[in-house]
Write an enzyme that holds these catalytic residues in place. Structure first.
Site, PDB file in Angstrom:
ATOM      1  N   THR A  72       0.970  -1.359  -0.170  1.00  0.00           N
ATOM      2  CA  THR A  72       0.062   0.007  -0.001  1.00  0.00           C
ATOM      3  C   THR A  72       0.856   0.944  -0.110  1.00  0.00           C
ATOM      4  O   THR A  72       0.445   2.288  -0.786  1.00  0.00           O
ATOM      5  CB  THR A  72      -1.039   0.052   1.098  1.00  0.00           C
ATOM      6  OG1 THR A  72      -0.240   0.165   2.101  1.00  0.00           O
ATOM      7  CG2 THR A  72      -1.709  -1.161   1.181  1.00  0.00           C
ATOM      8  N   ASN A  73       2.008   1.121   0.635  1.00  0.00           N
ATOM      9  CA  ASN A  73       2.929   2.333   0.448  1.00  0.00           C
ATOM     10  C   ASN A  73       3.639   2.549  -0.785  1.00  0.00           C
ATOM     11  O   ASN A  73       3.676   3.690  -1.200  1.00  0.00           O
ATOM     12  CB  ASN A  73       4.130   2.250   1.683  1.00  0.00           C
ATOM     13  CG  ASN A  73       3.522   2.729   2.939  1.00  0.00           C
ATOM     14  OD1 ASN A  73       3.398   4.006   3.295  1.00  0.00           O
ATOM     15  ND2 ASN A  73       3.460   1.954   3.850  1.00  0.00           N
ATOM     16  N   LEU A  88      18.992  -5.844   6.766  1.00  0.00           N
ATOM     17  CA  LEU A  88      20.060  -5.361   5.724  1.00  0.00           C
ATOM     18  C   LEU A  88      21.424  -5.245   6.471  1.00  0.00           C
ATOM     19  O   LEU A  88      21.405  -4.797   7.544  1.00  0.00           O
ATOM     20  CB  LEU A  88      19.643  -4.138   4.919  1.00  0.00           C
ATOM     21  CG  LEU A  88      18.528  -4.074   4.030  1.00  0.00           C
ATOM     22  CD1 LEU A  88      18.053  -2.541   3.639  1.00  0.00           C
ATOM     23  CD2 LEU A  88      18.817  -4.957   2.762  1.00  0.00           C
ATOM     24  N   HIS A 107       8.619   3.247   8.921  1.00  0.00           N
ATOM     25  CA  HIS A 107       8.480   2.473   9.950  1.00  0.00           C
ATOM     26  C   HIS A 107       7.251   2.845  10.866  1.00  0.00           C
ATOM     27  O   HIS A 107       7.008   4.066  10.987  1.00  0.00           O
ATOM     28  CB  HIS A 107       9.473   2.498  11.086  1.00  0.00           C
ATOM     29  CG  HIS A 107       9.582   1.785  12.223  1.00  0.00           C
ATOM     30  ND1 HIS A 107       9.680   0.307  12.145  1.00  0.00           N
ATOM     31  CD2 HIS A 107       9.328   1.854  13.436  1.00  0.00           C
ATOM     32  CE1 HIS A 107       9.550  -0.273  13.407  1.00  0.00           C
ATOM     33  NE2 HIS A 107       9.348   0.772  14.109  1.00  0.00           N
ATOM     34  N   GLU A 115      22.117   0.029  12.551  1.00  0.00           N
ATOM     35  CA  GLU A 115      21.255  -0.278  13.597  1.00  0.00           C
ATOM     36  C   GLU A 115      19.845  -0.124  13.294  1.00  0.00           C
ATOM     37  O   GLU A 115      19.244   0.618  12.328  1.00  0.00           O
ATOM     38  CB  GLU A 115      21.592   0.673  14.913  1.00  0.00           C
ATOM     39  CG  GLU A 115      20.581  -0.042  16.066  1.00  0.00           C
ATOM     40  CD  GLU A 115      20.740   0.998  17.116  1.00  0.00           C
ATOM     41  OE1 GLU A 115      19.458   1.215  17.934  1.00  0.00           O
ATOM     42  OE2 GLU A 115      21.736   1.767  17.361  1.00  0.00           O
ATOM     43  N   ASP A 117      15.876   0.175  12.431  1.00  0.00           N
ATOM     44  CA  ASP A 117      15.037   1.247  12.754  1.00  0.00           C
ATOM     45  C   ASP A 117      15.580   2.450  13.319  1.00  0.00           C
ATOM     46  O   ASP A 117      15.105   3.082  14.254  1.00  0.00           O
ATOM     47  CB  ASP A 117      13.914   0.665  13.509  1.00  0.00           C
ATOM     48  CG  ASP A 117      13.285  -0.476  12.841  1.00  0.00           C
ATOM     49  OD1 ASP A 117      13.054  -0.194  11.531  1.00  0.00           O
ATOM     50  OD2 ASP A 117      12.650  -1.222  13.424  1.00  0.00           O
TER      51      ASP A 117
END
Ligand code: GAR
Length: 237
Positions: free
Chosen positions: A15-16, A95, A111, A145, A147
């Site tokens: 949807t994004n 990743l 996020h 790191e 998010d």
């Protein structure tokens, strides 16, 4: 001016991705989707890309011996399409630092929380459990790191007393669909710079990178106690 070439990585319903497709369909769009890549063949986002007539492909992580080999295939495919900015739009693979550094400040993620709160999974259930009054979403440049990284755009939504993880997720998702295109627009317009580990947004009216909507009529919480109006920060009731 040449349009910024955007690559979108997805794993799910997309949807994004759809919000980005709609944003790029504007006559005055400053960006275009050069490639959509999914790590899952059955992701509905792949169908969205197909319907939108966009270049797309599937790179299944299970076909590679290592994370590094999978990511090398991602990078090579993105680069061969001339991608200048990579958007993680519901891409559910962690990743490596090597990939993230390769695309440093050219790799953004959406996020579903107001970072730095509630990194990781199950953000909505954890927000409700913690009793926070606001939830939201964040678009940020990616750092190794998970998010973490300079914040470009955030949207805040209220958490209502009768919310479930599902109702809150739906309210946040509507705002995600505004935040991600806004972040891409700001970057494509050359308005975003990273100074230290903060984003500076150039020449935007105050609040231009903050979306702070008022709840709709069906989402209003209980009437406030007492006689005067209650100012909640999301509008007066
Ligand atoms: C979105 O809510 C996005 O924020 C989340 O996955 C969903 C994808 O939805 N991403 C993450 O949780 C990444 N940490 P979509 O496929 O409909 O765009």
């Amino acid at each position: 001016m040449a349009r910024l070439k955007v690559g979108v990585l997805i794993s799910g319903s997309g949807t994004n991705l759809q919000a980005l497709i709609d944003n790029c369909a504007r006559a005055d769009a400053e960006s275009e989707i050069a490639l959509v890549l999914s790590n899952r063949a059955d992701a509905y986002g792949v169908t969205r890309a197909e319907r939108g007539g966009l270049p797309h492909g599937v790179i299944d992580h299970r076909g590679y011996d290592s994370r590094a080999a999978f990511e090398q295939a991602l990078s090579e495919t993105l680069e061969s399409s001339g991608v200048e900015l990579v958007c993680l739009a519901g891409f559910m693979r962690v990743l490596t630092a090597e990939f993230v550094e390769h695309w440093r400040d050219r790799l953004i993620n959406i996020h579903p929380s107001l970072l730095p709160a509630f990194k990781g999974l199950n953000t909505h259930a954890r927000a409700i459990e913690a009793g926070v009054r606001f939830a939201g979403c964040t678009v940020h440049f990616v750092r190794p790191e998970v998010d973490n990284g300079p914040i470009i755009v955030q949207a805040a939504v209220p958490v209502l007393d009768d919310d479930t993880a599902g109702t809150l997720a739906a309210r946040v998702l509507r705002e995600e669909h505004r935040c991600l295109p806004l972040a891409v627009r700001l970057i494509a317009q050359g308005r975003v710079s990273v100074v230290g580990e903060r984003c500076v947004i150039d020449a935007v009216a105050p609040g231009g990178a903050l979306i702070n909507p008022t709840p709709g009529p069906q989402e209003k919480g209980p009437e406030p106690c007492g006689s005067g109006p209650l100012v909640t920060g999301v509008g007066r009731r």
